[in-house]
Design a protein around this motif. Structure first.
Motif, short mmCIF file in Angstrom:
data_model
loop_
_atom_site.label_atom_id
_atom_site.label_comp_id
_atom_site.label_asym_id
_atom_site.label_seq_id
_atom_site.Cartn_x
_atom_site.Cartn_y
_atom_site.Cartn_z
N GLY A 1 42.29 64.06 90.67
CA GLY A 1 43.57 64.42 90.07
C GLY A 1 44.25 63.21 89.48
N GLY B 1 47.99 61.82 87.64
CA GLY B 1 49.39 62.14 87.41
C GLY B 1 50.14 60.94 86.90
N ASP C 1 47.95 67.94 90.49
CA ASP C 1 46.86 68.13 89.52
C ASP C 1 45.55 68.41 90.25
#
Length: 251
Positions: A51, A53, A183
């Protein structure tokens, strides 16, 4: 004396003599000799994703690199000129409301200036310099501070850099980490649906790295002060980034 071992057949004979059916005897013998079967288990299905961000914020401080430099025929004269210019710089900075804790001396130097002729070098002049780091807590006043410094120091003044930043970077970085986690969770949920699974618990989470991007400084290098202070400044925005690797179980 040692007790003789009794085999399964001998047990059956003894039990028959006692009136116990032979089937029960053989079953008892088999039970006593049975070995539990090994249980084979498979590892739970998991999904691993990365993920990413980010989060942005407006700068709330500016760090101005300023200083003075003087050249003279003697070391004493150069030092005197530098000290006079440095005192004028500090007076102008304090007049702008900058607290003493936000003014730091970065470097003090005195060095000869050589003249090179016919392969030989001889001291020609002496150069004395002093540089400061000035934290401006009201970003909008950065231009006024630069103007005040250059007007107070004249040709001896230098503006080496202006960097916009956050006084405390941690809240912005925390927001970037939160975005990276969300995410990763969204990606795992999508993969679970695509594979016909139910998203289970979080098995592990590791941070792959973080980043921090400052606005490009509008002033850099060793620039004489005259005229620099009136230049318009653009603080821009600061961006923090984070990467995580998440492993989720699938149901």
């Amino acid at each position: 004396m040692p007790v003789p071992r009794t085999t399964g057949t001998a047990v059956a004979v003894i039990l028959l003599a006692l009136g116990v059916p032979a089937v029960a005897a053989s079953g008892a013998a088999a039970a006593s000799l049975a070995v539990p079967a090994a249980r084979v288990t498979s590892a739970p299905a998991t999904v691993t994703v990365t993920g990413e961000g980010s989060a942005v914020a407006e700068p709330d401080i500016a760090v101005v690199g300023a200083g003075v430099e003087a050249t003279a025929k003697t070391a004493r004269a150069a030092l005197n000129a530098r000290n006079q210019a440095a005192a004028a710089l500090l007076k102008a900075v304090r007049a702008q409301g900058i607290a003493a804790r936000d003014i730091r001396t970065e470097n003090v130097s005195l060095s000869p200036v050589y003249d090179y002729q016919d392969g030989e070098s001889t001291p020609k002049d002496y150069r004395a310099a002093q540089s400061f780091s000035i934290k401006v807590r009201e970003v909008a006043t950065t231009g006024a501070l630069s103007t005040a410094v250059t007007e107070a120091t004249g040709d001896a003044g230098r503006i080496s850099s202006v960097v916009f930043d956050l006084d405390d970077r941690r809240p912005l970085q925390a927001r970037a980490r939160k975005a990276a986690y969300r995410d990763a969770h969204a990606k795992t949920a999508q993969y679970a649906r695509l594979g016909g699974h139910r998203l289970g618990r979080l098995v592990s989470l590791s941070e792959g790295g973080t980043g921090y991007v400052l606005p490009m400084p509008p002033v850099s290098g060793d620039v004489p002060g005259a005229g620099i202070g009136v230049a318009p400044l653009a603080p821009g925005e600061i961006r923090a980034t984070a990467w995580v690797t998440a492993v989720y179980a699938l149901g």
